[in-house]
Structure formats: C-alpha cells, structure tokens
Design an enzyme around this catalytic site. Sequence first.
Site, PDB file in Angstrom:
ATOM      1  N   LYS A 185       0.826  -1.209   0.000  1.00 15.41           N
ATOM      2  CA  LYS A 185       0.000   0.000   0.000  1.00 15.41           C
ATOM      3  C   LYS A 185       0.870   1.273   0.000  1.00 15.41           C
ATOM      4  CE  LYS A 185      -4.001  -2.247   2.209  1.00 15.41           C
ATOM      5  NZ  LYS A 185      -4.998  -2.166   3.318  1.00 15.41           N
ATOM      6  N   TYR A 222     -12.286  -2.336  -3.759  1.00 10.46           N
ATOM      7  CA  TYR A 222     -12.836  -2.491  -2.409  1.00 10.46           C
ATOM      8  C   TYR A 222     -14.369  -2.411  -2.399  1.00 10.46           C
ATOM      9  CZ  TYR A 222      -8.376  -2.503   0.163  1.00 10.46           C
ATOM     10  OH  TYR A 222      -7.156  -2.838   0.695  1.00 10.46           O
ATOM     11  N   PHE A 263     -15.752   3.464   6.891  1.00 11.92           N
ATOM     12  CA  PHE A 263     -14.354   3.779   6.582  1.00 11.92           C
ATOM     13  C   PHE A 263     -14.054   3.818   5.083  1.00 11.92           C
ATOM     14  CE2 PHE A 263     -14.482  -0.862   7.496  1.00 11.92           C
ATOM     15  CZ  PHE A 263     -13.997  -1.365   6.301  1.00 11.92           C
ATOM     16  N   ARG A 296      -1.668 -14.243   4.371  1.00 12.08           N
ATOM     17  CA  ARG A 296      -2.384 -13.545   5.454  1.00 12.08           C
ATOM     18  C   ARG A 296      -1.625 -13.694   6.781  1.00 12.08           C
ATOM     19  NH1 ARG A 296      -6.976 -10.248   4.175  1.00 12.08           N
ATOM     20  NH2 ARG A 296      -7.794 -10.747   6.231  1.00 12.08           N
ATOM     21  N   ARG A 344       2.577  -6.250   9.149  1.00 10.09           N
ATOM     22  CA  ARG A 344       1.847  -5.099   9.714  1.00 10.09           C
ATOM     23  C   ARG A 344       2.418  -4.691  11.072  1.00 10.09           C
ATOM     24  NH1 ARG A 344      -4.026  -7.099   7.435  1.00 10.09           N
ATOM     25  NH2 ARG A 344      -4.188  -5.622   5.695  1.00 10.09           N
ATOM     26  N   ASN A 369      -2.188   0.391   6.732  1.00  8.04           N
ATOM     27  CA  ASN A 369      -1.662  -0.850   7.298  1.00  8.04           C
ATOM     28  C   ASN A 369      -0.782  -1.655   6.335  1.00  8.04           C
ATOM     29  OD1 ASN A 369      -3.710  -1.766   5.697  1.00  8.04           O
ATOM     30  ND2 ASN A 369      -4.911  -2.719   7.319  1.00  8.04           N
ATOM     31  N   HIS A 428      -2.137  -5.381   1.562  1.00 12.27           N
ATOM     32  CA  HIS A 428      -3.405  -6.081   1.345  1.00 12.27           C
ATOM     33  C   HIS A 428      -3.104  -7.503   0.907  1.00 12.27           C
ATOM     34  CE1 HIS A 428      -7.217  -7.396  -0.358  1.00 12.27           C
ATOM     35  NE2 HIS A 428      -6.511  -7.830  -1.375  1.00 12.27           N
ATOM     36  N   GLU A 430      -9.542 -10.752  -7.619  1.00  9.32           N
ATOM     37  CA  GLU A 430      -8.576  -9.656  -7.444  1.00  9.32           C
ATOM     38  C   GLU A 430      -7.415  -9.769  -8.431  1.00  9.32           C
ATOM     39  OE1 GLU A 430      -7.569  -9.703  -3.295  1.00  9.32           O
ATOM     40  OE2 GLU A 430      -9.572  -9.036  -2.696  1.00  9.32           O
TER      41      GLU A 430
HETATM   42  P1  RTP Z   1      -7.138  -5.735   3.208  1.00 11.84           P
HETATM   43  O1  RTP Z   1      -8.440  -6.093   2.518  1.00 11.84           O
HETATM   44  O2  RTP Z   1      -6.675  -4.335   2.900  1.00 11.84           O
HETATM   45  O3  RTP Z   1      -6.082  -6.779   2.986  1.00 11.84           O
HETATM   46  O4  RTP Z   1      -7.367  -5.755   4.781  1.00 11.84           O
HETATM   47  P2  RTP Z   1      -8.129  -6.833   5.636  1.00 11.84           P
HETATM   48  O5  RTP Z   1      -8.670  -7.937   4.766  1.00 11.84           O
HETATM   49  O6  RTP Z   1      -7.238  -7.219   6.756  1.00 11.84           O
HETATM   50  O7  RTP Z   1      -9.324  -5.957   6.201  1.00 11.84           O
HETATM   51  P3  RTP Z   1     -10.746  -5.640   5.542  1.00 11.84           P
HETATM   52  O8  RTP Z   1     -11.772  -5.960   6.558  1.00 11.84           O
HETATM   53  O9  RTP Z   1     -10.859  -6.242   4.186  1.00 11.84           O
HETATM   54  O10 RTP Z   1     -10.695  -4.041   5.413  1.00 11.84           O
HETATM   55  C1  RTP Z   1     -10.072  -3.415   4.308  1.00 11.84           C
HETATM   56  C2  RTP Z   1      -9.262  -2.252   4.826  1.00 11.84           C
HETATM   57  O11 RTP Z   1     -10.150  -1.265   5.337  1.00 11.84           O
HETATM   58  C3  RTP Z   1      -9.554  -0.639   6.463  1.00 11.84           C
HETATM   59  N1  RTP Z   1     -10.389  -0.829   7.622  1.00 11.84           N
HETATM   60  N2  RTP Z   1     -10.595   0.113   8.474  1.00 11.84           N
HETATM   61  N3  RTP Z   1     -11.489   1.629  10.680  1.00 11.84           N
HETATM   62  C4  RTP Z   1     -11.874   0.359  10.560  1.00 11.84           C
HETATM   63  O12 RTP Z   1     -12.574  -0.193  11.371  1.00 11.84           O
HETATM   64  C5  RTP Z   1     -11.391  -0.386   9.424  1.00 11.84           C
HETATM   65  N4  RTP Z   1     -11.681  -1.635   9.160  1.00 11.84           N
HETATM   66  C6  RTP Z   1     -11.041  -1.907   8.006  1.00 11.84           C
HETATM   67  C7  RTP Z   1      -8.218  -1.278   6.701  1.00 11.84           C
HETATM   68  O13 RTP Z   1      -7.218  -0.442   6.150  1.00 11.84           O
HETATM   69  C8  RTP Z   1      -8.318  -2.581   5.962  1.00 11.84           C
HETATM   70  O14 RTP Z   1      -7.054  -3.013   5.511  1.00 11.84           O
HETATM   71 MG    MG Z   2      -9.809  -7.567   3.033  1.00 12.14          MG
END
Ligand code: RTP
Ligand code: MG
Length: 143
Positions: free
Chosen positions: A11, A51, A59, A87, A104, A114, A117, A128
């Site tokens: 990112k 996304y 968010f 992951r 991370r 963070n 991804h 994706e």
């Molecule tokens: P990513 O898709 O980026 O790999 O991250 P992830 O699966 O660990 O998390 P995901 O639930 O898919 O959320 C995508 C991105 O959104 C931001 N986020 N912010 N403020 C919040 O509660 C919140 N929750 C998610 C994070 O930057 C996350 O990577």
């Molecule tokens: Mg995700």
Amino acid sequence: MAVERTLSIIKPDAVAKNVIGKIYKRFEKAGLNIVGSRMIHLSQEKAEGFYAEHKERPFFPDLVAFMTSGPVVVSVLEGDNAVVLHRELMGATNPAEAAPGTIRADFAQTIDENAVHGSDSPTSAAREIAYFFDEAELCPRTR
Ligand code: RTP
Ligand code: MG
C-alpha cells in the site's frame, strides 16, 4: 497442499517508507513465488472497484483516499496454501493487534494505513488477480 495464487498489494504508506524490498524478501523467504508484479497509482474508480465489498462501510471514503494517495505495488504470489500463508505473514488488520514479526506489526502504524493487502480466500484471489492482470502477463516458474 494445494498450490494457490493470491493477490498482494504493498500500500502507499509502505511504498513511501521504501520497504518494498523488505516485504518482498518476506514473501520469498516463506516460499511464495512472485509470478506477476506491477507498480501503479490507483485512480479513484479503480480503488473503489477493488474495495467494492466495503462500499457501505463508514471507513470506505478514507480507505479509497488512502489507496489513491500514492503508488502501490500489486503482485501475484504463488505457492502451497498461498492465501492463508500470505495472510499469516501480513498479520492482523489492526497493526496494534498484529503478531510480532508480521509485516503489519513491523511496517504499519494504524488500521487505516496498514502497509499491505492480501486476498482473504481463493475466490477473492481469483477476482482480485483478474482485476489487475491478464493471465498471459503472469509468469509461473519454469525452473
Ligand atoms: P485488506 O483487505 O486491505 O487486505 O485488509 P483486511 O482484509 O485485513 O481488512 P478488511 O476488513 O478487508 O478491510 C479493508 C481495509 O479497510 C480498512 N479498515 N478500516 N477503521 C476500521 O474499522 C477499518 N476496518 C477496516 C483497513 O485499512 C483494511 O485493511
Ligand atoms: Mg480484506
């Protein structure tokens, strides 16, 4: 174990910190092969589409603003159990909760910025990967 592919994005925060190589080193050390790679500065439309599953979440606007704030590195990683292994290398979404030694924990400061991804399932990975790469652009190992 099944050979899988997964999509990685380094990112904008991690690119700005100049840790692309350090993150790639972790993928390679874990036995993941980089079979596709490109640097790109995402447009608003491209980031929103990527996304789309989160578009109703509070968010979402901040997430899209962040993902378009600078260049990213999109990569396809291939290897045994690649989705889950990647992951595990990434650590929890919130760096404050990420296990020591994960990407991370070591390179991210906040849940909003963070560092990386990773696809969360083989089904997401297929969508994706196709979102960024044509199959003909991918280069599986021949030796
Ligand atoms: P990513 O898709 O980026 O790999 O991250 P992830 O699966 O660990 O998390 P995901 O639930 O898919 O959320 C995508 C991105 O959104 C931001 N986020 N912010 N403020 C919040 O509660 C919140 N929750 C998610 C994070 O930057 C996350 O990577
Ligand atoms: Mg995700």
